[in-house]
Design an enzyme around this catalytic site. Sequence first.
Site, PDB file in Angstrom:
ATOM      1  N   ASP A   1      67.604 -94.487   1.072  1.00  0.00           N
ATOM      2  CA  ASP A   1      66.861 -93.489   0.465  1.00  0.00           C
ATOM      3  C   ASP A   1      66.329 -93.790  -0.742  1.00  0.00           C
ATOM      4  O   ASP A   1      67.082 -94.954  -1.574  1.00  0.00           O
ATOM      5  CB  ASP A   1      68.700 -92.590   0.469  1.00  0.00           C
ATOM      6  CG  ASP A   1      68.192 -91.692   0.160  1.00  0.00           C
ATOM      7  OD1 ASP A   1      68.328 -90.385   0.414  1.00  0.00           O
ATOM      8  OD2 ASP A   1      67.263 -91.575  -0.771  1.00  0.00           O
TER       9      ASP A   1
ATOM     10  N   GLY B   1      64.564 -78.465  16.219  1.00  0.00           N
ATOM     11  CA  GLY B   1      66.201 -78.726  15.082  1.00  0.00           C
ATOM     12  C   GLY B   1      67.186 -77.782  15.041  1.00  0.00           C
ATOM     13  O   GLY B   1      67.971 -77.735  15.261  1.00  0.00           O
TER      14      GLY B   1
ATOM     15  N   GLU C   1      51.121 -79.892  14.794  1.00  0.00           N
ATOM     16  CA  GLU C   1      51.622 -78.452  15.314  1.00  0.00           C
ATOM     17  C   GLU C   1      51.000 -77.495  15.270  1.00  0.00           C
ATOM     18  O   GLU C   1      50.267 -77.702  13.737  1.00  0.00           O
ATOM     19  CB  GLU C   1      52.769 -78.617  14.746  1.00  0.00           C
ATOM     20  CG  GLU C   1      54.062 -80.270  15.403  1.00  0.00           C
ATOM     21  CD  GLU C   1      55.785 -79.681  14.984  1.00  0.00           C
ATOM     22  OE1 GLU C   1      56.206 -78.773  14.218  1.00  0.00           O
ATOM     23  OE2 GLU C   1      56.357 -81.344  14.195  1.00  0.00           O
TER      24      GLU C   1
ATOM     25  N   HIS D   1      59.778 -79.019  18.345  1.00  0.00           N
ATOM     26  CA  HIS D   1      60.688 -78.298  16.952  1.00  0.00           C
ATOM     27  C   HIS D   1      61.651 -77.418  16.804  1.00  0.00           C
ATOM     28  O   HIS D   1      61.569 -76.875  16.171  1.00  0.00           O
ATOM     29  CB  HIS D   1      59.447 -78.402  15.858  1.00  0.00           C
ATOM     30  CG  HIS D   1      60.237 -78.186  14.561  1.00  0.00           C
ATOM     31  ND1 HIS D   1      58.256 -78.777  13.192  1.00  0.00           N
ATOM     32  CD2 HIS D   1      60.598 -78.242  13.448  1.00  0.00           C
ATOM     33  CE1 HIS D   1      59.375 -78.563  11.790  1.00  0.00           C
ATOM     34  NE2 HIS D   1      60.208 -78.981  12.253  1.00  0.00           N
TER      35      HIS D   1
HETATM   36  N1  NAD Z   1      63.851 -80.717  13.087  1.00  0.00           N
HETATM   37  C1  NAD Z   1      63.255 -79.254  12.245  1.00  0.00           C
HETATM   38  O1  NAD Z   1      64.051 -78.429  13.020  1.00  0.00           O
HETATM   39  C2  NAD Z   1      64.499 -79.645  10.875  1.00  0.00           C
HETATM   40  C3  NAD Z   1      65.233 -78.412  10.571  1.00  0.00           C
HETATM   41  C4  NAD Z   1      65.654 -78.272   8.986  1.00  0.00           C
HETATM   42  C5  NAD Z   1      64.996 -79.302   8.636  1.00  0.00           C
HETATM   43  N2  NAD Z   1      64.398 -80.803   8.836  1.00  0.00           N
HETATM   44  C6  NAD Z   1      63.658 -81.977   8.370  1.00  0.00           C
HETATM   45  O2  NAD Z   1      64.452 -82.517   8.189  1.00  0.00           O
HETATM   46  C7  NAD Z   1      64.145 -83.610   7.147  1.00  0.00           C
HETATM   47  C8  NAD Z   1      65.154 -83.678   5.735  1.00  0.00           C
HETATM   48  O3  NAD Z   1      66.284 -82.497   4.859  1.00  0.00           O
HETATM   49  P1  NAD Z   1      66.717 -82.549   4.174  1.00  0.00           P
HETATM   50  O4  NAD Z   1      68.028 -81.348   4.036  1.00  0.00           O
HETATM   51  O5  NAD Z   1      68.692 -83.431   4.944  1.00  0.00           O
HETATM   52  O6  NAD Z   1      66.445 -83.103   2.950  1.00  0.00           O
HETATM   53  P2  NAD Z   1      67.817 -83.967   1.702  1.00  0.00           P
HETATM   54  O7  NAD Z   1      66.313 -82.868   1.319  1.00  0.00           O
HETATM   55  O8  NAD Z   1      68.191 -83.104   1.887  1.00  0.00           O
HETATM   56  O9  NAD Z   1      66.963 -85.185   2.353  1.00  0.00           O
HETATM   57  C9  NAD Z   1      66.361 -86.018   2.269  1.00  0.00           C
HETATM   58  C10 NAD Z   1      66.104 -87.517   1.613  1.00  0.00           C
HETATM   59  O10 NAD Z   1      65.461 -88.188   2.193  1.00  0.00           O
HETATM   60  C11 NAD Z   1      65.369 -89.374   0.380  1.00  0.00           C
HETATM   61  N3  NAD Z   1      64.081 -89.980   0.745  1.00  0.00           N
HETATM   62  C12 NAD Z   1      62.923 -88.731   0.378  1.00  0.00           C
HETATM   63  N4  NAD Z   1      61.951 -89.666   0.272  1.00  0.00           N
HETATM   64  C13 NAD Z   1      61.986 -90.793   1.297  1.00  0.00           C
HETATM   65  C14 NAD Z   1      61.818 -91.853   1.406  1.00  0.00           C
HETATM   66  N5  NAD Z   1      60.136 -92.360   1.469  1.00  0.00           N
HETATM   67  N6  NAD Z   1      62.317 -93.427   2.006  1.00  0.00           N
HETATM   68  C15 NAD Z   1      63.785 -92.804   1.994  1.00  0.00           C
HETATM   69  N7  NAD Z   1      64.522 -92.097   1.194  1.00  0.00           N
HETATM   70  C16 NAD Z   1      63.601 -91.576   0.764  1.00  0.00           C
HETATM   71  C17 NAD Z   1      65.602 -88.052  -0.529  1.00  0.00           C
HETATM   72  O11 NAD Z   1      66.096 -88.733  -1.846  1.00  0.00           O
HETATM   73  C18 NAD Z   1      66.524 -87.106   0.273  1.00  0.00           C
HETATM   74  O12 NAD Z   1      67.643 -88.092  -0.273  1.00  0.00           O
HETATM   75  C19 NAD Z   1      63.274 -82.840   6.282  1.00  0.00           C
HETATM   76  O13 NAD Z   1      62.198 -83.565   5.684  1.00  0.00           O
HETATM   77  C20 NAD Z   1      62.685 -81.218   7.128  1.00  0.00           C
HETATM   78  O14 NAD Z   1      61.616 -80.479   6.164  1.00  0.00           O
HETATM   79  C21 NAD Z   1      63.517 -80.985   9.953  1.00  0.00           C
END
Ligand code: NAD
Length: 314
Positions: A175, A291, A271, A289
């Site tokens: 991270d 999730g 998408e 999508h």
């Molecule tokens: N598939 C779905 O239906 C669905 C649903 C909800 C969220 N999401 C997506 O899931 C992803 C994660 O969501 P979350 O709630 O865990 O977010 P979050 O903000 O809690 O966690 C994201 C993490 O990524 C880290 N990060 C950022 N850039 C990085 C990089 N270049 N390399 C490594 N780490 C990096 C951040 O420090 C953070 O800890 C988001 O893109 C969100 O949009 C998808």
Amino acid sequence: MAKILINDGIHPTGLKMLQDAGHDVNTTKIDQENLASELPAYHAICVRSATKVREDLIKVCPNLKVIGRGGVGLDNIDVTYARDNGVAVINTPAASSRSVAELVFSHAFSVSRSLYKANREMPSGGDSQFKALKKSYSAGVELKGKTIGIIGLGRIGCEVAKIALGIGMKVIGSDISGKNIEVDLEIAGISLSYTIENISMDELLAQSDYISLHVPSLDKPVLGADEFAKMKDGAVLLNASRGGTVDEDAMMTALQSGKLASAGIDVFVGEPSPRKDILNIPNISVTPHIGASTGEAQENIGIELANQLIDLLG
Ligand SMILES: NC(=O)c1ccc[n+]([C@@H]2O[C@H](COP(=O)([O-])OP(=O)(O)OC[C@H]3O[C@@H](n4cnc5c(N)ncnc54)[C@H](O)[C@@H]3O)[C@@H](O)[C@H]2O)c1
């Protein structure tokens, strides 16, 4: 009592909480073109991704105190303008984390036993056909004992870690925060705490059998040709983060060459119209999508929104 417009739906539990708190809640959708004339009567609006709450709309709603977004992304709301003008903008980022993490493992199990293919190829009759098919699926893989590398150790990344630990996987993570992350989990009533060491991306790519991406939407892909080259041969890619976090050309090359054994993908560039070659390559499990598409996530979203609205509106 506040007047609240729920324009893209809310789970009945969240609706009841708002009504029990004494608010006047309208759940009948108002079309986008009629919002400017009808929203001024409301103190709050809740949307998902369909309704846009832009500057021109906020401007004509002097009574508006809160804009709620069920879900995470705020792209459909002019957040800065709203907040600069005293309108709170709230969302529900944690509500769907477990559901997304479980979808990741739906894909992981599916590709590891070729379920997505076997479901469609199950023969309707004939002993030899059945046996031939059974033999063709003899190279299944257990997840237990494998290493999962989680890129992005936020809310969803940590939920993925908990499930992985529960099924006996080794968990490593990377991270940009640079911090080690502690996750608490409960297995059969026993509480455990586990520290995920935050290692470099190169180390993670070299060690992981499964790689799961949980980063936010970024300007450029986290995984491109260079990163695929650093992975173990036969690694599995899981992506339920955002379209664009993986270079899809590089992913296709890796799937075609066998560098990636398979992939489980919930998010795509372009998408809602993903490229056709991704949908057609055999060693991939794809979902549109979904999730957060569980009853539990939808209820959590409703509860989290209702709690915040009640705090802000009384
Ligand atoms: N598939 C779905 O239906 C669905 C649903 C909800 C969220 N999401 C997506 O899931 C992803 C994660 O969501 P979350 O709630 O865990 O977010 P979050 O903000 O809690 O966690 C994201 C993490 O990524 C880290 N990060 C950022 N850039 C990085 C990089 N270049 N390399 C490594 N780490 C990096 C951040 O420090 C953070 O800890 C988001 O893109 C969100 O949009 C998808």
